[in-house]
Design a protein around this motif. Structure first.
Motif, PDB file in Angstrom:
ATOM      1  N   LEU A 309     -11.845 -38.929 -48.238  1.00 35.19           N
ATOM      2  CA  LEU A 309     -11.874 -40.450 -48.780  1.00 35.19           C
ATOM      3  C   LEU A 309     -10.748 -41.103 -49.223  1.00 35.19           C
ATOM      4  O   LEU A 309      -9.975 -40.260 -50.159  1.00 35.19           O
ATOM      5  N   PRO A 310     -10.387 -42.206 -49.009  1.00 35.57           N
ATOM      6  CA  PRO A 310      -9.041 -42.898 -49.428  1.00 35.57           C
ATOM      7  C   PRO A 310      -9.473 -43.088 -51.165  1.00 35.57           C
ATOM      8  O   PRO A 310     -10.419 -43.349 -51.557  1.00 35.57           O
ATOM      9  N   GLY A 317      -8.893 -44.548 -43.008  1.00 42.36           N
ATOM     10  CA  GLY A 317     -10.039 -44.134 -42.636  1.00 42.36           C
ATOM     11  C   GLY A 317     -11.002 -45.096 -42.063  1.00 42.36           C
ATOM     12  O   GLY A 317     -10.481 -45.941 -41.319  1.00 42.36           O
ATOM     13  N   CYS A 318     -12.282 -44.464 -41.803  1.00 42.25           N
ATOM     14  CA  CYS A 318     -13.258 -45.449 -41.069  1.00 42.25           C
ATOM     15  C   CYS A 318     -13.846 -46.270 -42.034  1.00 42.25           C
ATOM     16  O   CYS A 318     -14.756 -45.620 -42.791  1.00 42.25           O
ATOM     17  N   PRO A 319     -14.150 -47.500 -42.083  1.00 41.63           N
ATOM     18  CA  PRO A 319     -14.833 -48.151 -42.922  1.00 41.63           C
ATOM     19  C   PRO A 319     -16.235 -48.122 -42.941  1.00 41.63           C
ATOM     20  O   PRO A 319     -17.068 -48.217 -43.826  1.00 41.63           O
ATOM     21  N   THR A 322     -16.350 -45.452 -45.303  1.00 38.26           N
ATOM     22  CA  THR A 322     -15.554 -45.581 -46.462  1.00 38.26           C
ATOM     23  C   THR A 322     -16.304 -46.621 -47.534  1.00 38.26           C
ATOM     24  O   THR A 322     -15.897 -46.505 -48.680  1.00 38.26           O
ATOM     25  N   PHE A 323     -16.675 -47.616 -46.948  1.00 40.28           N
ATOM     26  CA  PHE A 323     -17.178 -48.804 -47.478  1.00 40.28           C
ATOM     27  C   PHE A 323     -18.833 -48.671 -48.037  1.00 40.28           C
ATOM     28  O   PHE A 323     -19.514 -47.600 -47.163  1.00 40.28           O
ATOM     29  N   THR A 324     -19.258 -49.347 -49.038  1.00 43.60           N
ATOM     30  CA  THR A 324     -20.571 -49.416 -49.495  1.00 43.60           C
ATOM     31  C   THR A 324     -21.371 -50.094 -48.207  1.00 43.60           C
ATOM     32  O   THR A 324     -20.548 -50.846 -47.788  1.00 43.60           O
TER      33      THR A 324
END
Ligand code: SF4
Length: 417
Positions: A309-310, A317-319, A322-324
């Motif tokens: 993970l970044p 990466g793929c949002p 990786t994003f909430t």
């Protein structure tokens, strides 16, 4: 590839009952050597030909009759020795532990070779080492054979290139060979290069902003961040550069694109700290992974969804992963995805870690009208609407769908037949 090969270039095993064995071999032989002549003139052509011919070899090697394949490997005189049953019993646990063989129900089998012959396997600890001998799992055999194939083909191509000037005065053959190699215009990316658009589409340093409306979220997020900060961190740059390369952006344009985007730094700093990495990604410089001059391939969804993970300040990466969920929904809304049902579905998908399903859901929603049209009017084959598993496929499909009216329907149908 299998149906295409079966149709245009079948090559059955020696043991097959096909009555066309000799004809198949003759055709394969002729086509290989004609292409060798046509694609040996420049470094770029040699590289492309060698890459594609190696892919073909790999496919055929995998599909070949197991016994014939082993006979072929034996004929290569690689000084390999199969590990016998007695030795397997003696070293069994060590062999399995060092090579990971047998974990996924894989058939057990190893061969022995001097360790100097497989330094990259030793380096990545994929073999068992004992008294200077490397015990290599059978599954690695293919990669060694393929590497050897490429090495031999490359040196043969260079020899052909040296002999080419003798053909210069022949006005029958030279024009045909030149025409053949000129028709080979697809950009040189080692991933599925059919994800690149051909024809009148030419990405350049100036039209990336306009094209970004067709980018998947992973790339549009990088693009927006780049525009906001005039900078991207290393992994983001690499991911984005490879994606642009997959679009067909030339190295020169890619360097220009980054130079213009990094507005806040001097030419000198750019040349010193960034230019090399872009050239490296394109295979223009560098050894080892780059030694075949191809550079790196654009990252697939699978790669982007499985890498680390970044960290703070990184945007690669793929949002969807990786994003909430809340930030993801906000990001999607910024890009114009407001359908509540779709956003709800996205939340459910990412909750079950089905990130690329969420991405496909968004694609289908934002291209709903066009997908319906190609289905209703039979413009595309069903396979053209398969699940998207690569950011470059996402781009290509989006671009084509939004430009359906650029070409008459009959022409589109014909192209897809
Ligand atoms: Fe990009 Fe694939 Fe993630 Fe979609 S699923 S955003 S294409 S990495």
């Amino acid at each position: 590839m299998s149906p295409l090969l079966e149709k245009h270039l079948p090559l059955h095993a020696n043991s097959s009952r096909s009555s066309a064995l000799q004809d198949e071999r003759r055709k394969d032989h002729y086509s290989h050597f004609i292409l060798r002549l046509a694609f040996s003139a420049t470094e770029d052509l040699r590289r492309r030909f060698s890459r594609l011919e190696t892919m073909l070899f790999r496919l055929r090697y995998k599909d070949d009759d197991a016994r014939e394949r082993q006979d072929f490997v034996n004929s290569l005189d690689f000084a390999w020795e199969m590990v016998g049953e007695k030795e397997k019993l003696e070293l069994g646990d060590d062999l399995r532990a060092a090579t990971g063989v047998g974990r996924k129900g894989e058939e057990e089998g190893w061969f022995k070779v001097e360790w100097e012959k497989v330094p990259e396997l030793v380096e990545s600890r994929r073999v068992l080492l004992k008294r200077g001998t490397a015990y290599v799992p059978l599954r690695e055999q293919m990669s060694l054979v393929v590497t050897e194939f490429t090495r031999r083909l490359d040196s043969a191509l260079e020899l052909t290139a040296r002999a080419l000037p003798r053909l210069d005065e022949d006005d029958r053959l030279s024009p045909i060979l030149t025409h053949l190699s000129r028709s080979f215009t697809a950009p040189d990316v080692a991933y599925d290069s059919s994800s690149t658009l051909a024809g009148d589409f030419h990405p350049n340093a100036s039209n990336i902003d306009a094209l970004s409306q067709h980018f998947p979220l992973c790339m549009s997020h990088l693009h927006t961040t780049l525009r906001q900060n005039s900078h991207l961190k290393h992994y983001g740059r690499l991911q984005y550069t490879l994606f642009l390369k997959g679009l067909g952006l030339s190295l020169e344009d890619c360097i220009l694109f980054w130079r213009r985007s990094f507005k806040l730094i001097t030419d000198e700093k750019f040349a010193k700290e960034y230019r090399y990495n872009i050239r490296h990604a394109y295979g223009d410089v560098g050894g080892d992974a780059n030694r075949r001059g191809r550079g790196y391939t654009p990252y697939s969804c699978q790669k982007l969804l499985t890498e680390a993970l970044p960290g703070a300040g990184q945007t690669h990466g793929c949002p969807y992963r990786t994003f909430t969920p809340d930030n993801l929904v906000a990001l999607l809304q910024q890009t114009g995805v407001n359908d509540r049902e779709v956003l709800k579905g996205v939340r459910e998908d990412v909750g079950k870690q089905r990130y690329h399903v969420a991405c496909n859901r968004v694609f289908e929603s934002t291209h709903k009208r066009e997908i319906k049209r190609v289905k209703d009017e039979g413009l595309w084959n069903a396979s053209e609407l398969d699940v998207i598993a690569h950011p470059n496929t996402y781009f290509k499909r989006s671009f084509l769908l939004k430009h359906l009216d650029d070409k008459p329907a009959e022409e589109i149908k014909k192209e897809n037949e």
